[in-house]
Enzyme design. Structure first.
Site, PDB file in Angstrom:
ATOM      1  N   ASN A  15       0.882  -1.170   0.000  1.00 37.93           N
ATOM      2  CA  ASN A  15       0.000   0.000   0.000  1.00 37.93           C
ATOM      3  C   ASN A  15       0.917   1.217   0.000  1.00 37.93           C
ATOM      4  OD1 ASN A  15      -1.983   1.910   0.282  1.00 37.93           O
ATOM      5  ND2 ASN A  15      -2.181   1.642   2.505  1.00 37.93           N
ATOM      6  N   LYS A  17       0.250   4.299  -0.372  1.00 39.16           N
ATOM      7  CA  LYS A  17      -0.322   5.558   0.130  1.00 39.16           C
ATOM      8  C   LYS A  17       0.003   6.667  -0.881  1.00 39.16           C
ATOM      9  CE  LYS A  17       0.413   3.716   4.693  1.00 39.16           C
ATOM     10  NZ  LYS A  17      -0.059   3.849   6.048  1.00 39.16           N
ATOM     11  N   HIS A 103      -9.710   1.747   4.441  1.00 39.59           N
ATOM     12  CA  HIS A 103      -8.441   1.858   5.180  1.00 39.59           C
ATOM     13  C   HIS A 103      -8.650   2.822   6.353  1.00 39.59           C
ATOM     14  CE1 HIS A 103      -4.266   2.848   6.094  1.00 39.59           C
ATOM     15  NE2 HIS A 103      -3.944   1.726   5.469  1.00 39.59           N
ATOM     16  N   GLU A 175      -6.187  -4.690  10.259  1.00 37.65           N
ATOM     17  CA  GLU A 175      -5.143  -3.686  10.447  1.00 37.65           C
ATOM     18  C   GLU A 175      -5.412  -2.904  11.733  1.00 37.65           C
ATOM     19  OE1 GLU A 175      -2.962  -2.614   6.669  1.00 37.65           O
ATOM     20  OE2 GLU A 175      -4.688  -1.300   6.760  1.00 37.65           O
TER      21      GLU A 175
HETATM   22  C1  PEP Z   1      -1.003   0.251   5.680  1.00 42.08           C
HETATM   23  O1  PEP Z   1      -0.796   1.309   5.079  1.00 42.08           O
HETATM   24  O2  PEP Z   1      -2.041  -0.380   5.485  1.00 42.08           O
HETATM   25  C2  PEP Z   1       0.011  -0.228   6.615  1.00 42.08           C
HETATM   26  C3  PEP Z   1      -0.176  -1.363   7.210  1.00 42.08           C
HETATM   27  O3  PEP Z   1       1.106   0.579   6.774  1.00 42.08           O
HETATM   28  P1  PEP Z   1       2.472   0.179   7.536  1.00 42.08           P
HETATM   29  O4  PEP Z   1       2.906  -1.148   6.998  1.00 42.08           O
HETATM   30  O5  PEP Z   1       3.413   1.274   7.183  1.00 42.08           O
HETATM   31  O6  PEP Z   1       2.150   0.110   8.992  1.00 42.08           O
END
Ligand code: PEP
Length: 258
Positions: A15, A17, A103, A175
């Protein structure tokens, strides 16, 4: 650990972003494809959820390779007067096969609630995109002993009226909000415990399809912790933010999924 016979094929999903320019992304992907070809990766699927401006040029490069592309958000509407929005059909046409929905950054900064997340899931499925539904509790909710209740409520709200055509049509990502971008990771036991609760909920809802759905863990997954997380029965892959921007780290996580 699941036996090799019933092991669900892992999905390693980046991801990105809001990072990289399209030109940087294509240069990154060219190098990544070379490195991936030299890495044992037949045991898992590899997906990059990228900014939507990157989809078409990256999809052109990725055609015929083992890298799939996805978007990070989608409109809840099919088409019409929705300035600035991108429909599921547009994302698919640009090369996306997957889309991240709900998300925590969108829930927190764009006030997305379960009803909106649900509408986005429905639009994605209608257009043939595979939605990755993100669920997860905040730290205060975990400390209050409400993590499971919160996650199951998000799942219930997000999945209203959803009928995946099969286990490949939907992905769920657990998450925990407190682990995203913080360097703090859920323990493998905690990730598995929540994975098992999600599994029970999707089996109740979807039967055999639920048994075979891919359940991802996301939240500071890195090369150093990936193997321990990914060996759990109900952690069938990762949704990886920061580490997915670095080709070497992402490849190390691909290897850890073996
Ligand atoms: C995410 O953006 O869904 C995520 C899990 O980020 P990170 O791995 O940086 O914690």
């Amino acid at each position: 650990m699941a036996s090799s016979q019933d092991r669900i094929r892992p999905l390693i999903a980046g991801n990105w972003k809001m990072h990289k320019l399209p030109s940087e992304a294509t240069a990154w992907l060219r190098a990544f494809l070379e490195d991936l070809a030299a890495t044992e990766h037949g045991h898992c699927d590899v997906l990059l959820n990228v900014p939507s401006t990157h989809l078409a040029p990256m999809a052109a490069l990725a055609r015929g390779t083992d890298v799939m592309l996805g978007a990070q958000d989608v409109s809840a509407h099919q088409q019409g007067a929705y300035t600035g929005e991108l429909s599921a059909a547009m994302l698919r046409d640009a090369g996306a096969r997957y889309v991240v929905v709900g998300h925590s950054e969108r829930r927190a900064y764009h006030a997305e609630d379960d009803a909106l997340v649900n509408a986005k899931l429905l639009r994605s499925l209608e257009a043939g995109l595979v939605p990755i539904l993100c669920v997860g509790e905040r730290e205060d909710e975990r400390l209050a002993g409400r993590a499971r209740e919160v996650v199951l409520r998000q799942l219930e709200g997000g999945l209203q009226g959803i009928e995946p055509s099969g286990p490949e049509a939907l992905v769920i990502a657990y998450e925990p909000v407190w682990a995203i971008g913080t360097g703090r990771t859920a323990t493998a036991d905690d990730a598995q415990e929540m994975g098992a609760a999600i599994r029970a909920a999707v089996v109740e809802r979807f039967g055999d399809t639920g048994r075979a759905l891919r359940l991802l863990y996301g939240g500071s997954m890195k090369p150093g912790n990936a193997a321990e997380l990914l060996e759990r029965d109900d952690v069938n892959g990762g949704l990886i933010g920061g580490a997915s921007l670095d080709a070497a780290q992402l490849l190390a996580i691909v290897e850890a999924a073996r």
